[in-house]
Design an enzyme around this catalytic site. Structure first.
Site, short mmCIF file in Angstrom:
data_model
loop_
_atom_site.label_atom_id
_atom_site.label_comp_id
_atom_site.label_asym_id
_atom_site.label_seq_id
_atom_site.Cartn_x
_atom_site.Cartn_y
_atom_site.Cartn_z
N ASP A 26 -54.07 112.83 -44.70
CA ASP A 26 -53.13 113.95 -44.71
C ASP A 26 -52.15 113.83 -45.87
OD1 ASP A 26 -51.64 111.93 -43.43
OD2 ASP A 26 -51.75 112.91 -41.50
N PHE A 78 -51.17 118.91 -36.32
CA PHE A 78 -51.46 117.63 -35.68
C PHE A 78 -52.70 117.75 -34.80
CE2 PHE A 78 -50.94 114.21 -32.59
CZ PHE A 78 -50.71 113.14 -33.44
N VAL A 79 -53.60 116.76 -34.92
CA VAL A 79 -54.84 116.75 -34.14
C VAL A 79 -54.98 115.42 -33.40
CG1 VAL A 79 -56.12 118.43 -35.53
CG2 VAL A 79 -56.12 116.02 -36.21
N ARG A 128 -57.59 108.94 -27.97
CA ARG A 128 -58.65 108.46 -28.87
C ARG A 128 -60.04 108.61 -28.26
NH1 ARG A 128 -56.33 105.77 -33.15
NH2 ARG A 128 -54.39 104.66 -32.75
N LYS A 161 -56.47 117.06 -44.87
CA LYS A 161 -55.45 118.11 -44.82
C LYS A 161 -54.94 118.35 -46.24
CE LYS A 161 -53.49 117.09 -40.26
NZ LYS A 161 -52.22 116.70 -39.59
N GLU A 199 -62.16 106.56 -43.21
CA GLU A 199 -60.86 106.93 -42.65
C GLU A 199 -61.04 108.12 -41.70
OE1 GLU A 199 -58.06 106.18 -41.59
OE2 GLU A 199 -56.68 106.20 -43.28
N ASP A 200 -60.25 108.15 -40.65
CA ASP A 200 -60.33 109.28 -39.72
C ASP A 200 -59.71 110.53 -40.31
OD1 ASP A 200 -57.76 108.21 -39.58
OD2 ASP A 200 -57.58 108.43 -37.41
N ASP A 209 -55.12 109.71 -32.30
CA ASP A 209 -54.29 109.57 -31.10
C ASP A 209 -52.94 110.26 -31.23
OD1 ASP A 209 -52.03 106.93 -31.35
OD2 ASP A 209 -53.30 107.52 -33.04
#
Length: 175
Positions: free
Chosen positions: A104, A153-154, A166, A132, A100-101, A160
């Site tokens: 959060d 938020f990143v 991306r 996070k 997973e990227d 994205d």
């Protein structure tokens, strides 16, 4: 500083730092799965760059597959998880590593773990590029974590903002 649509983002994690961490994660995964041939399941769309680079640092035999879920709109979670593209690989008795990227709220990962668990894998682990901890609403055991980050938020390196950003080789944080 970069601008994507209507938002400004500042540099957060550079490309070299990301690659250095991926080398360490790949080494850990290789050590833990040396004789197991794990199945890495990338969560689309965000994990594509992370997974692509991570597998270059894994030295044991692996297989790769993908699923797709969505729970974001713009910069906030919708709170709803929708499985969009299913998995066509048998999981029973397999060692599965979910790639997973970002974890959060944990909402998407909780749903993924529940669904994949019904397929009777031998084991399921999670590797996430970003975690996070402050945002978690569901406790998620991420065995491998690239970076713990604050609840901001990143974008970039697969992540994205409304489909954009991306392709950036590094990660930027909302200003």
């Amino acid at each position: 500083m970069i601008t994507i649509k209507d938002k400004e983002f500042q540099p957060f994690i550079n490309a070299d730092t990301i690659q250095d961490r991926l080398l360490k994660l790949g080494t850990e995964i290789t050590r833990d799965y040396l004789d197991k041939t794990p199945l890495l399941i990338g969560i689309l769309n965000g994990s594509f760059m992370f997974l692509s680079d991570l597998v270059k640092y894994i030295s044991c035999p692996i297989e790769v597959s993908f699923i797709r879920v969505a729970s974001y709109h713009g910069t906030t979670s919708t709170g709803e998880v929708q499985s969009i593209l299913g998995l066509n690989t048998e999981l029973k008795g397999r060692h599965v590593i979910i790639v997973e990227d970002i974890v959060d709220t944990g909402l998407s990962m909780k749903k993924i773990l529940e669904e994949l668990g019904t397929m009777l894998p031998e084991s399921i682990s999670v590797v996430t590029l970003l975690l996070k901890p402050e945002a978690l609403k569901h406790p998620i055991d991420c065995k491998y974590v690239g970076f713990e980050i604050p609840n901001k938020f990143v974008v970039g390196y697969g992540l994205d903002y409304d489909g954009l950003g991306r392709n950036l080789p590094e990660i930027y944080q909302l200003k």
